[in-house]
Design a protein around this motif. Structure first.
Motif, short mmCIF file in Angstrom:
data_model
loop_
_atom_site.label_atom_id
_atom_site.label_comp_id
_atom_site.label_asym_id
_atom_site.label_seq_id
_atom_site.Cartn_x
_atom_site.Cartn_y
_atom_site.Cartn_z
N LEU A 4 0.82 -1.20 0.00
CA LEU A 4 0.00 0.00 0.00
C LEU A 4 0.86 1.26 0.00
N LEU A 5 2.05 1.18 0.58
CA LEU A 5 2.90 2.36 0.71
C LEU A 5 3.95 2.48 -0.38
N VAL A 23 12.95 -4.71 -5.07
CA VAL A 23 13.25 -3.29 -4.95
C VAL A 23 11.93 -2.53 -5.04
N VAL A 24 11.72 -1.61 -4.10
CA VAL A 24 10.48 -0.84 -4.05
C VAL A 24 10.79 0.65 -4.06
N ARG A 25 9.80 1.42 -4.49
CA ARG A 25 9.88 2.87 -4.41
C ARG A 25 8.89 3.36 -3.37
N ASP A 26 9.36 4.08 -2.38
CA ASP A 26 8.49 4.66 -1.36
C ASP A 26 7.72 5.82 -1.98
N ARG A 27 6.39 5.73 -1.97
CA ARG A 27 5.58 6.73 -2.64
C ARG A 27 5.65 8.11 -1.98
N SER A 28 5.83 8.14 -0.68
CA SER A 28 5.84 9.42 0.01
C SER A 28 7.18 10.13 -0.11
N ASP A 29 8.31 9.39 0.01
CA ASP A 29 9.64 9.99 -0.03
C ASP A 29 10.30 9.92 -1.40
N ASP A 30 9.73 9.10 -2.30
CA ASP A 30 10.27 8.93 -3.65
C ASP A 30 11.73 8.46 -3.63
N ASP A 31 12.04 7.56 -2.68
CA ASP A 31 13.35 6.93 -2.69
C ASP A 31 13.19 5.43 -2.80
N PHE A 32 14.31 4.69 -2.87
CA PHE A 32 14.28 3.28 -3.26
C PHE A 32 14.97 2.42 -2.19
#
Length: 439
Positions: A4-5, A23-32
């Motif tokens: 969800l995040l 590998v994921v991208r954090d939607r709020s911080d736009d980092d990986f």
């Protein structure tokens, strides 16, 4: 919560799938960042480590590979979570005599043509809670169709980001996420049998008249039986159901090939309306609803319209699909990289034509291993809402499926995804073989 995040970007394996990484991208911080998974005591992949977060995706991938290498060198016991129960199970080791095993189970277990389905079902079933205690035995024998349907629903609800609880024997699923919650009872339409238990063949569907009779009366009666039987169970009285929407999820397994006509028959029965059409001089389509009343086949007669039955107001909606088959698992398994390298799958079917004046569906043929091919677990699901529901189902809970509502004039309002298959057949072949085997 991670799903969800974050957005999943890329998956990796190490050492013959000893550990997996994403590998994921954090939607709020736009980092990986990266997460690592290893098998617990029951052979379920679970989180065992993660990387830090990076501003660039490539740096996160390098960090993840380094951490995966380190975790892959650890002993199996380092992956255990200390909350496992029981021992790992071989789902394909027979629990009954060979002559009692379901033909579809034996094909799934043995045939190279279904190796992709076998590859994806085995790890998935390790996460499927067996509330009844007899899932594997029924999966291998007479209950194969019902169990594969439940496993399909489990995959679809998981894909739609629901947490699924199966601590109660009935109904089959209690689903929840931050948007809301609902309960689901799985229903199957099974073959007719005579007094000796032998399967009664369905009526022929070779001529247009036979097909029309099959859709208009025979199959609606087949749908009516199991739905009414489930209604009489009064699941809404269970404390864990309470005021949550209760959904019946149904699929037809009554005969090989019957799914080709199942959706049209189900549409007629669920609301009890036939929808005729004609064209105006300008080419626009005019739909004319007509109340059916009853369905009659030989000595059997049932009232049309499930939502008109007494007590049906406790059923919020009926979910329908004809996708919960081995072929669906085979296609999804192949997309995920499971199965024989020789396996080739071609999907042929019909899909929703969004032209408001169309009278025929869109026809498609697609190779599953084409790089452009995409498919989800939920595609092709239809949810028919009960206009009299005590606890209506919020359509926002299921955003990836088609929703249908009966209007006061007998017409139907529908909201459907851009791509919405009605039904399909999968052609299986092995690259050295000339023969193509339909399923």
């Amino acid at each position: 919560m991670i799903r969800l995040l974050c957005d999943e970007l890329s998956w990796f394996e190490h050492g013959g799938e000893r550990v997996l990484g994403v590998v994921v991208r954090d939607r709020s911080d736009d980092d990986f960042g990266g997460h690592i998974f290893g098998k617990d005591r029951n052979a379920r992949y679970r989180w065992i480590g993660s990387t830090g977060f990076h501003e660039r995706r490539r740096h996160a991938e390098v960090d993840l590979r380094r951490e995966m290498e380190r975790h892959a060198a650890m002993p199996d016991e380092e992956y255990y979570q200390d909350d496992e129960q029981g021992q790992p199970v071989d789902f394909f080791a027979p629990l009954a005599n060979e002559n009692k095993l379901h033909p579809s189970f034996k094909a799934l277990r043995d045939a190279e043509a279904y190796s992709a389905a076998r590859g994806i079902i085995e790890p998935m079933m390790r996460w499927y809670q067996d509330a009844d205690g007899n899932f594997i035995e029924q999966f291998q024998t007479a209950g194969f169709d019902a169990r594969i349907w439940e496993l399909y629903l489990f995959a679809a609800f998981t894909e739609m980001n629901f947490e699924i609880f199966r601590i109660h024997a009935v109904p089959d699923f209690c689903c929840s996420n931050p948007v809301g919650a609902f309960t689901v009872e799985a229903v199957t339409v099974n073959p007719s049998r005579d007094a000796t238990g032998a399967i009664v063949p369905p009526p022929p569907t070779e001529t247009p008249e036979q097909i029309q009779a099959f859709i208009r009366d025979y199959m609606p009666i087949k749908f009516a039986g199991p739905l009414k039987a489930k209604l009489e169970k009064r699941y809404w009285e269970k404390p864990h159901v309470g005021d949550k929407p209760l959904v019946f999820a149904i699929q037809d397994f009554s005969a090989p090939g019957s799914m080709v006509h199942s959706r049209s028959a189900f549409e007629r029965y669920i609301h009890g309306y036939e929808h005729d059409w004609e064209r105006r001089d300008d080419g626009t389509l005019v739909i004319k609803p007509r109340k059916i009343g009853v369905h009659k086949w030989r000595a059997k007669e049932v009232p049309s319209g499930f939502f008109d039955l007494p007590d049906s107001e406790h059923i919020s909606a009926v979910l329908f699909s004809n996708s919960g088959t081995i072929s669906k698992f085979n296609r999804m398994g192949a997309l995920a990289g499971f199965g024989s390298e020789r396996l080739r799958l071609v999907r042929v079917g019909t899909a929703l034509n969004h032209d408001p004046n169309a009278t025929a569906p869109f026809v498609f043929e697609r190779a599953v291993k084409d790089p452009r091919y995409k498919e989800s677990w939920a595609e092709g699901i239809d949810v028919w809402h009960n206009p009299r529901a005590v606890h209506p189902l919020d359509p926002n809970l299921l955003p990836d499926v088609a929703h249908h509502w009966l209007l006061p004039d007998g017409n139907v309002k529908s909201l459907a995804p851009d791509w919405h298959p009605f039904g399909s057949m999968t052609l299986h072949s092995l690259v050295e073989d000339e023969a193509v085997v339909p399923y």
